[in-house]
Design an enzyme around this catalytic site. Structure first.
Site, mmCIF file in Angstrom:
data_model
loop_
_atom_site.group_PDB
_atom_site.id
_atom_site.type_symbol
_atom_site.label_atom_id
_atom_site.label_comp_id
_atom_site.label_asym_id
_atom_site.label_seq_id
_atom_site.Cartn_x
_atom_site.Cartn_y
_atom_site.Cartn_z
ATOM 1 C CD GLU A 115 -3.230 5.446 6.786
ATOM 2 O OE1 GLU A 115 -3.220 5.638 5.555
ATOM 3 O OE2 GLU A 115 -2.255 4.960 7.401
ATOM 4 C CD GLU A 171 -3.764 -2.720 7.189
ATOM 5 O OE1 GLU A 171 -2.622 -2.936 6.774
ATOM 6 O OE2 GLU A 171 -4.388 -1.687 6.929
ATOM 7 C CE LYS A 183 -0.083 3.414 4.806
ATOM 8 N NZ LYS A 183 -0.134 3.606 6.238
ATOM 9 C CG ASN A 193 -1.720 1.228 1.414
ATOM 10 O OD1 ASN A 193 -1.787 2.058 0.507
ATOM 11 N ND2 ASN A 193 -2.345 1.392 2.568
ATOM 12 C CB SER A 244 5.022 -1.886 11.947
ATOM 13 O OG SER A 244 4.561 -0.569 12.158
HETATM 14 C C1 PEP Z 1 -0.973 0.070 6.056
HETATM 15 O O1 PEP Z 1 -1.140 1.260 5.990
HETATM 16 O O2 PEP Z 1 -1.790 -0.683 5.511
HETATM 17 C C2 PEP Z 1 0.184 -0.430 6.797
HETATM 18 C C3 PEP Z 1 0.153 -1.658 7.223
HETATM 19 O O3 PEP Z 1 1.214 0.445 7.009
HETATM 20 P P1 PEP Z 1 2.636 0.123 7.713
HETATM 21 O O4 PEP Z 1 3.145 -1.148 7.114
HETATM 22 O O5 PEP Z 1 3.487 1.298 7.400
HETATM 23 O O6 PEP Z 1 2.364 -0.036 9.172
#
Ligand code: PEP
Length: 252
Positions: free
Chosen positions: A97, A167, A11, A9, A212
């Protein structure tokens, strides 16, 4: 037998040139072997450029959001058929988000999920609790509410052509990863919730972990029985980091 899905992703990051370079780097470094798929979800304006880079490769294309509407007076929105047109196979719906910053409700997310499927896109339904909710012991009820909105609208059968991403909000972009056991507990719960409706179907649904995930923790997470891949934000922005996670899936 479920295969792994490793999804990036991106973003709201990058540029045309950076997106093309990242996509080309991922295509060039794809691990050998089977049992896994790789997907990238660039920002809307770069979908077409990335789609061209991915042509002829095994890397799939997805979007980060979609409108629930088909066409017409929806300024600033992007329809499912437009995503299909540009080469998307997947679309993320209900990312935390979008729920937190843009007020998307579970019912709206369910509508997007259905609109995506109606146009042949595979929705990746994100669910997850905040730290406050976890500490209050409400993780499972929060996840149930997010899942049930889709179950009520589309029925369990819709999950035959969908992916779920667990998530935990407290792990997204924070560097704090859920431990494999913490993640597995929630993944097991999600599968059990679907199994209440259809146990065979529940066994076939891919449930990704997101929060993460990086090369250092990917193998441990992917080793858990109900974790079928990752939705990766930060670590998907460098081809080498992302490919290392794909490599862990290829070995799993
Ligand atoms: C995400 O936004 O879907 C995500 C898992 O971000 P990160 O890996 O940076 O935590």
């Amino acid at each position: 037998m479920r295969e792994f899905l490793i999804a990036g992703n991106w973003k709201m990051n990058g540029s045309i040139a950076a997106s093309e370079e990242l996509a080309a780097g991922i295509v060039a470094g794809m691990p050998e072997g089977g049992g896994f798929r790789v997907l990238v979800c660039p920002p809307f304006p770069y979908l077409a450029a990335v789609s061209r880079q991915l042509e002829g490769s095994a890397v799939a294309l997805g979007a980060q959001n979609v409108s629930a509407h088909k066409a017409g007076a929806h300024t600033g929105e992007t329809s499912p058929s437009m995503l299909k047109d540009v080469g998307c196979e997947f679309v993320i719906v209900g990312h935390s988000e979008r729920r937190a910053m843009y007020g998307e409700t579970s019912v709206q997310v369910a509508t997007k999920f259905q609109a995506a499927q109606a146009n042949g896109l595979t929705p990746i339904l994100c669910v997850g609790e905040t730290l406050q909710e976890r500490e209050a012991g409400t993780t499972e009820s929060v996840i149930n509410e997010q899942l049930d909105a889709v179950l009520d609208a589309a029925g369990v059968v819709a999950f035959a052509a969908a992916v779920i991403a667990y998530e935990p909000v407290w792990a997204i972009g924070t560097g704090k990863t859920a431990t494999p056991d913490q993640a597995q507990d929630v993944h097991r719960h999600i599968r059990a919730r679907l199994a209440e409706e259809d146990s065979a179907l529940a066994e076939s649904v891919q449930i990704l972990y997101g929060g993460s995930m990086k090369s250092e923790n990917a193998s441990g997470l992917l080793a858990m029985p109900d974790i079928d891949g990752g939705l990766i934000g930060g670590a998907s922005l460098q081809a080498s980091d992302f490919l290392a996670i794909a490599g862990a899936a290829a070995q799993g």
